[in-house]
Design an enzyme around this catalytic site. Structure first.
Site, PDB file in Angstrom:
ATOM      1  N   HIS A  71      25.179 -29.191 -31.465  1.00  0.00           N
ATOM      2  CA  HIS A  71      25.489 -29.625 -32.841  1.00  0.00           C
ATOM      3  C   HIS A  71      25.704 -28.421 -33.755  1.00  0.00           C
ATOM      4  CE1 HIS A  71      25.024 -33.847 -32.134  1.00  0.00           C
ATOM      5  NE2 HIS A  71      23.729 -33.775 -31.873  1.00  0.00           N
ATOM      6  N   ASP A  85      27.815 -36.020 -31.799  1.00  0.00           N
ATOM      7  CA  ASP A  85      27.324 -36.912 -30.746  1.00  0.00           C
ATOM      8  C   ASP A  85      28.498 -37.682 -30.179  1.00  0.00           C
ATOM      9  OD1 ASP A  85      24.522 -36.532 -30.542  1.00  0.00           O
ATOM     10  OD2 ASP A  85      24.222 -37.634 -32.409  1.00  0.00           O
ATOM     11  N   HIS A 114      21.681 -29.772 -26.110  1.00  0.00           N
ATOM     12  CA  HIS A 114      22.378 -30.785 -26.910  1.00  0.00           C
ATOM     13  C   HIS A 114      22.289 -30.444 -28.402  1.00  0.00           C
ATOM     14  CE1 HIS A 114      23.603 -34.894 -28.169  1.00  0.00           C
ATOM     15  NE2 HIS A 114      22.701 -34.710 -29.123  1.00  0.00           N
ATOM     16  N   GLU A 115      21.080 -30.172 -28.882  1.00  0.00           N
ATOM     17  CA  GLU A 115      20.903 -29.895 -30.314  1.00  0.00           C
ATOM     18  C   GLU A 115      21.591 -28.583 -30.704  1.00  0.00           C
ATOM     19  OE1 GLU A 115      20.026 -32.278 -32.167  1.00  0.00           O
ATOM     20  OE2 GLU A 115      19.126 -33.556 -30.652  1.00  0.00           O
ATOM     21  N   ASP A 150      14.554 -34.869 -20.943  1.00  0.00           N
ATOM     22  CA  ASP A 150      14.468 -33.500 -20.467  1.00  0.00           C
ATOM     23  C   ASP A 150      14.554 -32.495 -21.631  1.00  0.00           C
ATOM     24  OD1 ASP A 150      14.627 -31.576 -18.104  1.00  0.00           O
ATOM     25  OD2 ASP A 150      16.450 -31.051 -19.208  1.00  0.00           O
TER      26      ASP A 150
END
Length: 187
Positions: free
Chosen positions: A126, A132, A122-123, A115
């Site tokens: 970071h 992670d 998510h990125e 997705d």
């Protein structure tokens, strides 16, 4: 018979108690504690190609989820803290400092069915100082690809939200996250 005279704060309290049903009511004060303004982190999704809307949604999810940092698109001509690019590789982030770096929305993961909004959130996580957390369940945004292709959850869980709040509120506590500049984090 002597009747005491009330002055100053005692007189105000004596008048306020009957008016408030027996409970003292505090007046608003100019010294009220205010939450610190969020740290603004700008991003440039101009190089995100077909993933620009997913990047904007990923940033909006972080804005809905935390108070200590706000992700905003960079104004025209403004140098952004985060640069977002699309490429044919795997999604990855290259943080340079807390709240700064480059995010790659890799088409390889998208072609496999992951997705795009989850990848974007998510990125961006970071860049906000999160590592992670693999393997992990779909309920953990930072579990990334280990949650599987069927996972569509783009929202950080309570622990992830708390960690970002601490990362950006760290100036108040004297704590800062361990960000390793120029280290590529490949999901």
């Amino acid at each position: 018979m002597h009747v005491p005279t009330l002055t100053g704060a005692a007189a105000v309290l004596a008048l306020a108690l009957p008016l408030s049903g027996g409970q003292a009511a505090a007046a608003p004060s100019g010294d009220a504690v205010r939450a610190p303004a969020p740290r603004v982190v700008t991003y440039d999704a101009g190089g995100a190609a077909e993933f620009k809307a997913a990047v904007d949604r990923g940033a909006a999810i972080w804005n809905e989820s935390v108070d200590s940092v706000e992700l905003r698109p960079a104004a025209a001509g403004q140098r952004a803290n985060i640069r977002v690019l699309a490429d044919n590789g795997w999604p990855r982030a290259l943080p340079t400092a807390l709240g700064s770096g480059t995010v790659y929305i890799g088409r390889q993961a998208v072609d496999q069915g992951y997705d795009t909004v989850r990848i974007s959130a998510h990125e961006l996580g970071h860049i906000l100082g999160l590592p992670d957390r693999k393997p992990g369940p779909c309920s953990s945004l930072m579990s990334g690809s280990s949650a599987g292709v069927a996972c569509r959850n783009p929202y950080p869980n309570a622990a992830e939200r708390s960690e970002v709040e601490a990362n950006f509120g760290g100036a108040l506590t004297g704590q800062a996250p361990a960000v390793r500049p120029d280290r590529v984090i490949v999901d």
